[in-house]
Enzyme design. Structure first.
Site, PDB file in Angstrom:
ATOM      1  N   ASP A  20       0.722  -0.959   0.193  1.00  0.00           N
ATOM      2  CA  ASP A  20      -0.118   0.081   0.110  1.00  0.00           C
ATOM      3  C   ASP A  20       0.854   1.406   0.201  1.00  0.00           C
ATOM      4  OD1 ASP A  20      -2.606   1.369  -0.009  1.00  0.00           O
ATOM      5  OD2 ASP A  20      -2.328   1.479   2.310  1.00  0.00           O
ATOM      6  N   GLU A  73       0.696  -0.634  -5.129  1.00  0.00           N
ATOM      7  CA  GLU A  73      -0.073   0.697  -5.298  1.00  0.00           C
ATOM      8  C   GLU A  73       0.641   2.102  -5.118  1.00  0.00           C
ATOM      9  OE1 GLU A  73      -3.593   3.550  -3.439  1.00  0.00           O
ATOM     10  OE2 GLU A  73      -1.473   2.982  -2.560  1.00  0.00           O
TER      11      GLU A  73
END
Length: 340
Positions: A20, A73
């Site tokens: 992330d 991401e």
């Protein structure tokens, strides 16, 4: 941290890791004002330690666990996120395509009468599609916390929402890149997913009416995956610009998109999406001369999926380099040179 990544793969045999907020690691000035960060040794804003860590993590995970996938991401234009580490890249297997996700969701949430003003949002992704190895995600961030489940973002009545949902999924499966759904989207769950209750599997219980629509979407996703595996054009040249060609990218007034995917042998698949709630009769488009007959191999308007059953049941022969189709409403159709 590298050992922890390896631990999850080797001890728990997970399929991969999604990292992330990679951008917040890569830039020293991320969310910081002037004076709150110190440039690197070269005077730049890149965090060289973070880059080295991500390279070591990816190289180690892939070396020790062949077959896993790591996904970044990463929301900026950092070059080489999915480039191998030996070539100076970060070494991720795939990059989260946030641009495609935001643009396509913005388009599909519009009423069909307004979509012509947002047509480019569905075509812009092909400008950069080959800059990285992308995954096309319907991210958790977009379908929870009051943002509505995917099917609930769609305009129109109950039937039109399901039709939009099905057409969008088939468009997504044909688009270059890998596909990733969030829990519940594979059967068009209307309520937001809850970590306390899990997917609403009861929507698939036997019966008529709304339940059949959910089962229809589930069956479509199953058939999309089956066709995907059996059709090399959809995946074999995913990172090769020569494996894609627009047929219709400017039919904004009609809300129609059409493109070709090619496998390594040059065998094509034609994907046509009509994001209008009307049947389009005698719709013409140019196709390759080398295909004598086109056959429908998937149609999201099929009655089995909950559609209105506007089908292309007979083979379609090109004339003067064009084919004439009847496009079903709010639907995506796949055509190939051989019937299935």
């Amino acid at each position: 941290l590298v050992a922890n990544a390896v631990y999850w793969c080797e001890e728990f045999h997970i399929d991969g890791l999604r990292v992330d907020a990679v951008a917040s690691m890569l830039y020293l000035d991320y969310s910081r004002d002037s004076g709150q960060w110190t440039p690197n040794v070269f005077g730049g804003r890149e965090d060289l330690d973070a880059k080295a860590f991500l390279q070591e993590m990816n190289a180690t995970v892939y070396r020790r666990n062949p077959g896993v996938v790591t996904i970044a991401e990463e929301s900026t234009a950092w070059e080489g996120v999915t480039r191998p580490t030996e070539s100076g890249g970060l070494g991720f297997g795939l990059k989260w395509n946030m641009g495609w996700m935001h643009d396509s969701l913005e388009y599909i949430a519009k009423e069909p009468v307004h979509r012509k003003y947002h047509h480019h949002e569905m075509t812009f992704s092909m400008v950069y599609a080959y800059s990285e190895n992308y995954v096309l995600p319907i991210s958790h961030d977009e379908v929870v916390h009051g943002k509505q489940a995917l099917v609930s973002k769609m305009p129109g009545d109950w039937w039109q929402r399901r039709a939009n949902h099905r057409a969008y999924l088939a468009f997504m499966w044909a688009h270059p890149g890998k596909q990733l759904l969030f829990m519940g989207q594979e059967f068009a769950q209307g309520g937001e997913w809850s970590e306390e209750h899990g997917p609403e599997w009861w929507l698939l219980d036997e019966g008529y009416g709304p339940e059949a629509d959910h089962r229809g979407v589930r069956d479509l996703v199953r058939d999309l995956n089956t066709r995907y595996r059996a059709t090399p054009a959809l995946w074999q040249r995913d990172t090769d610009p020569g494996g894609f060609r627009w047929v219709l990218c400017d039919a904004a007034e009609d809300n129609v998109f059409a493109f070709l995917r090619y496998d390594a042998e040059g065998v094509p698949l034609l994907a046509v999406s009509n994001f209008s709630p009307v049947v389009r009769h005698d719709y013409r488009m140019a196709v390759p001369d080398e295909v004598p007959v086109w056959y429908e191999t998937l149609n999201t308007d099929d009655m089995r999926y909950g559609g209105s059953d506007v089908r292309l049941l007979d083979g379609i022969k090109p004339e003067n380099g064009e084919i004439t189709l009847t496009l079903p409403p709010l639907a995506t159709v796949w055509l190939t040179p051989t019937s299935v």
